[in-house]
Scaffold this motif. Sequence first.
Motif, short mmCIF file in Angstrom:
data_model
loop_
_atom_site.label_atom_id
_atom_site.label_comp_id
_atom_site.label_asym_id
_atom_site.label_seq_id
_atom_site.Cartn_x
_atom_site.Cartn_y
_atom_site.Cartn_z
N SER A 144 0.84 -1.20 0.00
CA SER A 144 0.00 0.00 0.00
C SER A 144 0.87 1.25 0.00
N ARG A 145 0.32 2.32 -0.48
CA ARG A 145 1.04 3.58 -0.62
C ARG A 145 0.97 4.37 0.69
N SER A 146 2.09 4.93 1.11
CA SER A 146 2.12 5.72 2.34
C SER A 146 1.40 7.05 2.13
N LEU A 147 0.63 7.45 3.15
CA LEU A 147 -0.03 8.76 3.09
C LEU A 147 0.97 9.88 3.26
N PHE A 148 2.08 9.60 3.93
CA PHE A 148 3.10 10.62 4.14
C PHE A 148 4.05 10.65 2.95
N ARG A 149 4.10 11.80 2.31
CA ARG A 149 4.97 11.94 1.14
C ARG A 149 6.14 12.89 1.40
N TYR A 150 5.92 13.86 2.30
CA TYR A 150 6.95 14.87 2.54
C TYR A 150 7.35 14.89 4.01
N MET A 190 26.29 35.08 15.29
CA MET A 190 26.10 34.63 13.90
C MET A 190 25.27 33.35 13.95
N ALA A 191 24.20 33.35 13.18
CA ALA A 191 23.32 32.17 13.13
C ALA A 191 23.25 31.64 11.71
N GLN A 192 23.36 30.32 11.60
CA GLN A 192 23.16 29.63 10.33
C GLN A 192 21.89 28.80 10.45
N ILE A 193 20.93 29.05 9.57
CA ILE A 193 19.64 28.37 9.62
C ILE A 193 19.42 27.65 8.30
N GLY A 194 19.03 26.40 8.39
CA GLY A 194 18.72 25.62 7.19
C GLY A 194 17.37 24.93 7.34
N VAL A 195 16.58 24.92 6.26
CA VAL A 195 15.28 24.25 6.25
C VAL A 195 15.21 23.40 4.99
N ALA A 196 14.92 22.11 5.17
CA ALA A 196 14.90 21.19 4.04
C ALA A 196 13.59 20.39 4.03
N VAL A 197 13.16 20.04 2.82
CA VAL A 197 12.00 19.17 2.62
C VAL A 197 12.46 17.97 1.81
N THR A 198 12.18 16.78 2.31
CA THR A 198 12.45 15.56 1.55
C THR A 198 11.14 14.98 1.05
N GLU A 199 11.22 14.21 -0.01
CA GLU A 199 10.03 13.66 -0.65
C GLU A 199 10.21 12.16 -0.87
N LEU A 200 9.16 11.41 -0.65
CA LEU A 200 9.18 9.97 -0.89
C LEU A 200 8.83 9.71 -2.34
N ILE A 238 0.84 19.17 -1.22
CA ILE A 238 0.34 18.61 0.03
C ILE A 238 -1.18 18.48 -0.07
N SER A 239 -1.69 17.32 0.25
CA SER A 239 -3.13 17.07 0.21
C SER A 239 -3.47 15.98 1.21
N ARG A 240 -4.74 15.57 1.27
CA ARG A 240 -5.14 14.51 2.19
C ARG A 240 -4.50 13.17 1.84
N ASP A 241 -4.10 13.02 0.59
CA ASP A 241 -3.45 11.79 0.14
C ASP A 241 -1.93 11.92 0.11
N ASN A 242 -1.42 13.12 0.37
CA ASN A 242 0.02 13.37 0.37
C ASN A 242 0.34 14.27 1.57
N LEU A 243 0.39 13.66 2.73
CA LEU A 243 0.59 14.42 3.96
C LEU A 243 2.05 14.83 4.12
#
Length: 286
Positions: free
Chosen positions: A59-65, A91-101, A190-195
Motif C-alpha cells: 500500500s502507498r504511504s499517506l506521508f509523502r513529505y 552569527m546564526a546559520q539556519i537551514g530548512v529542508a524538505v524531503t520527498e518519498l 500537500i493534500s489529504r493523500d500526500n501528507l
Amino acid sequence: MPGILKALVDQGFDCHHPSLADEPVAPAEQEERRPVYKPFENPPAQSDQLKVNDPPPGSRSLFRYFLDGSMRTVNAGYITDPKRRLLPIFMAQIGVAVTELRNNTIALQSYNSKNLLFFPDSLSENDVRLASSVAKDTASASRFPIIVDSLCYEVDQNTPPIDNARKKILDTMHEMEIEKIIKLTDSGSISRDNLLMIDGSLQFYRHIDQNLEAFQNVVGVAKSFDRHTTIGSGRRAMDIGLLIANLKPRYRTPARRVKHRNRSIGAWYLRMHDTRSWTHKLATRA
C-alpha cells in the motif's frame, strides 16, 4: 539504585526506572480503560489504548513529505552600545529542508538557508543600519562570499543575551518552515493523500492561526514531551508520563484537544516498538 526501586516495587509502590525520563517503558501488565479526557476524534474512542494496524502489503504511504529545520549559533564578537555595555554579536546559520518519498526512495525536494548576524537592539537605528551594511558588504566581498542579513535581539537585564537571540533565531526558522508549507500547499503538492510530516510539535508554531489552511494536512511528530503535564480532570486526572508508561506497543492514545491561541490541535501518543518489561530491567540490574 535499581535494587532499591525493585524493593519498593515488591512492597507495592508504583516506581519507575530513571530511563522513563526519555523513554517511558510499558509495565508487564496493562489495562485498557476509558479515556481520562474527552477524545478529540470522531467517532469518540471508548478505550484509552487504540490498536494501530500495519498498512496492507504494497500500500502507498499517506506521508509523502518530511520537513525539518536546523540552526547553529556562534558568538561572532562584541559591540559596545550607547550605555557603554559590552554586548555579544551572534552569527546564526539556519537551514530548512524538505524531503520527498519517490518510489520508496527519499529524495531532496528543496533546501533553503540563511546566514544572520544578530546585534543588540540597544544600538540606535542608525548604528544598526550602518553595522548591517558593513557586515553585508564585507561578507559578499570575502574570499568565500556569503549573503549575510542582520536582525536584532532584545537586551534584557534578566535574560542572558544568547537566550534572547535563540528565541529570535527559532522564530525565524519557524517562519522559513511555514513558508515552505504554504508553497507546497498552494502548489497542490500537500493534500489529504500526500501528507507532510514535520519534526516537532505544531503547538509551538506561533503563526499557525494566520496560515491555518496550509496546516490542514500537516502532522507534527515530537520525540520528547513533558511527562509531568496533567490531563483529564477530577479523580481521573493523570500525568502524561503515567499514561504513556501504560501504553502497549503498537498502540496509541485517543486524540486529545490542545488549545493553540484561538484554534485547536489534535494530539496523541504512539508507542512505536516493543520493549522489555521495566520490572524485568530492575530485576536484571539488582
